[in-house]
Design a protein around this motif. Sequence first.
Motif, PDB file in Angstrom:
ATOM      1  N   ILE A 178      44.277  46.989  37.193  1.00 36.95           N
ATOM      2  CA  ILE A 178      43.846  45.493  36.464  1.00 36.95           C
ATOM      3  C   ILE A 178      45.633  45.327  37.315  1.00 36.95           C
ATOM      4  O   ILE A 178      45.400  43.605  36.661  1.00 36.95           O
ATOM      5  CB  ILE A 178      45.036  47.231  35.411  1.00 36.95           C
ATOM      6  N   ASN A 179      46.694  45.384  37.305  1.00 37.26           N
ATOM      7  CA  ASN A 179      47.090  44.354  37.924  1.00 37.26           C
ATOM      8  C   ASN A 179      47.014  42.911  39.328  1.00 37.26           C
ATOM      9  O   ASN A 179      48.040  42.240  39.597  1.00 37.26           O
ATOM     10  CB  ASN A 179      48.904  44.495  38.497  1.00 37.26           C
ATOM     11  N   GLY A 180      45.603  43.370  39.633  1.00 40.15           N
ATOM     12  CA  GLY A 180      44.790  42.014  40.335  1.00 40.15           C
ATOM     13  C   GLY A 180      45.576  41.925  41.644  1.00 40.15           C
ATOM     14  O   GLY A 180      44.884  41.903  42.907  1.00 40.15           O
ATOM     15  N   SER A 181      46.660  43.650  41.935  1.00 43.62           N
ATOM     16  CA  SER A 181      47.213  43.126  43.527  1.00 43.62           C
ATOM     17  C   SER A 181      46.163  43.902  44.635  1.00 43.62           C
ATOM     18  O   SER A 181      45.876  43.337  45.653  1.00 43.62           O
ATOM     19  CB  SER A 181      48.572  44.086  43.590  1.00 43.62           C
ATOM     20  N   THR A 182      45.370  44.950  44.204  1.00 46.72           N
ATOM     21  CA  THR A 182      43.728  45.789  45.118  1.00 46.72           C
ATOM     22  C   THR A 182      42.985  44.300  45.541  1.00 46.72           C
ATOM     23  O   THR A 182      42.772  44.443  46.310  1.00 46.72           O
ATOM     24  CB  THR A 182      43.378  46.547  44.039  1.00 46.72           C
ATOM     25  N   ALA A 183      42.321  43.451  44.241  1.00 41.02           N
ATOM     26  CA  ALA A 183      41.792  42.907  44.205  1.00 41.02           C
ATOM     27  C   ALA A 183      41.738  41.258  45.134  1.00 41.02           C
ATOM     28  O   ALA A 183      41.543  41.410  46.421  1.00 41.02           O
ATOM     29  CB  ALA A 183      41.268  41.320  42.965  1.00 41.02           C
ATOM     30  N   PHE A 184      43.736  41.316  45.384  1.00 39.73           N
ATOM     31  CA  PHE A 184      43.682  40.470  45.892  1.00 39.73           C
ATOM     32  C   PHE A 184      44.080  40.926  47.661  1.00 39.73           C
ATOM     33  O   PHE A 184      43.944  40.078  48.323  1.00 39.73           O
ATOM     34  CB  PHE A 184      45.516  40.286  45.993  1.00 39.73           C
ATOM     35  N   GLY A 185      44.048  42.194  47.703  1.00 35.92           N
ATOM     36  CA  GLY A 185      44.468  42.933  48.551  1.00 35.92           C
ATOM     37  C   GLY A 185      42.911  43.116  49.876  1.00 35.92           C
ATOM     38  O   GLY A 185      42.544  42.756  51.090  1.00 35.92           O
ATOM     39  N   LEU A 186      41.711  43.288  49.277  1.00 35.59           N
ATOM     40  CA  LEU A 186      40.461  43.491  49.436  1.00 35.59           C
ATOM     41  C   LEU A 186      40.235  41.581  49.587  1.00 35.59           C
ATOM     42  O   LEU A 186      39.717  41.734  50.823  1.00 35.59           O
ATOM     43  CB  LEU A 186      39.312  43.860  48.188  1.00 35.59           C
ATOM     44  N   LEU A 187      40.941  40.943  49.106  1.00 42.35           N
ATOM     45  CA  LEU A 187      39.997  39.194  49.917  1.00 42.35           C
ATOM     46  C   LEU A 187      40.811  39.411  51.015  1.00 42.35           C
ATOM     47  O   LEU A 187      40.551  38.704  51.817  1.00 42.35           O
ATOM     48  CB  LEU A 187      41.187  38.714  48.614  1.00 42.35           C
ATOM     49  N   VAL A 188      42.754  39.709  50.465  1.00 46.34           N
ATOM     50  CA  VAL A 188      42.879  39.144  51.820  1.00 46.34           C
ATOM     51  C   VAL A 188      42.203  40.471  53.036  1.00 46.34           C
ATOM     52  O   VAL A 188      42.069  39.235  54.401  1.00 46.34           O
ATOM     53  CB  VAL A 188      44.728  39.335  52.444  1.00 46.34           C
ATOM     54  N   ALA A 189      41.977  41.145  53.269  1.00 47.74           N
ATOM     55  CA  ALA A 189      40.367  42.201  53.766  1.00 47.74           C
ATOM     56  C   ALA A 189      39.840  41.484  53.862  1.00 47.74           C
ATOM     57  O   ALA A 189      39.084  40.958  55.751  1.00 47.74           O
ATOM     58  CB  ALA A 189      40.920  43.173  53.699  1.00 47.74           C
ATOM     59  N   ARG A 190      39.347  40.431  53.695  1.00 47.51           N
ATOM     60  CA  ARG A 190      37.929  39.742  53.747  1.00 47.51           C
ATOM     61  C   ARG A 190      38.389  39.078  54.481  1.00 47.51           C
ATOM     62  O   ARG A 190      37.397  38.765  55.799  1.00 47.51           O
ATOM     63  CB  ARG A 190      37.748  39.328  52.801  1.00 47.51           C
ATOM     64  N   ILE A 191      38.867  38.480  53.990  1.00 44.14           N
ATOM     65  CA  ILE A 191      39.984  37.121  54.925  1.00 44.14           C
ATOM     66  C   ILE A 191      40.149  36.811  56.622  1.00 44.14           C
ATOM     67  O   ILE A 191      39.450  36.750  57.607  1.00 44.14           O
ATOM     68  CB  ILE A 191      40.909  35.780  54.537  1.00 44.14           C
TER      69      ILE A 191
END
Length: 171
Positions: free
Chosen positions: A28-41
């Motif tokens: 909900i707070n967006g940190s996991t989505a950001f983590g998945l983005l970091v992983a993808r990049i």
Amino acid sequence: MSLSLMADPFVREHDPALIARKNRANAINGSTAFGLLVARIGGCRVSKGPRGMWLADGYRFGFPDAGAFTVGSVAITKHQWPDILAQREWLFRHEEWHSFQYQRLGGLPFIPAYLLACAWSKVLTGDVWSRNVFERGAGLAIGGYTEHAMRLPFRALAAGGRFARRPEGGR
């Protein structure tokens, strides 16, 4: 692994409901989505891991300089998570504790707070982990860190500012 390390309170099992709340909050707070983005990049292979964590391995960048790091409920490493889980499962537990810290700080505010704690530790000890409240909270030993003493001027301040004084009448 030594018995004393396995008795570390940070290695204990958690209530499954507590783990689910943490993972839901980080979604909900967006940190996991950001983590998945970091992983993808970072070119990682991402898979679902134990206790609702996402595991990202094969990270291709040199920053941060760590065996693993966590963003939200995503544990990221340049190594392979199956090998880590088989040989050093306690490192996963350390990273999982960082995911609880993301939850407690409301997600992405953890990142600047963590960087500030790194700078503070660097000033006090010369390394970014020994006096970093987040690394200490996740368990220095299970994170693979060796604690260093504070630099001499800071040791005196930590002791209440009492520097060595000469005895009365001494020169």
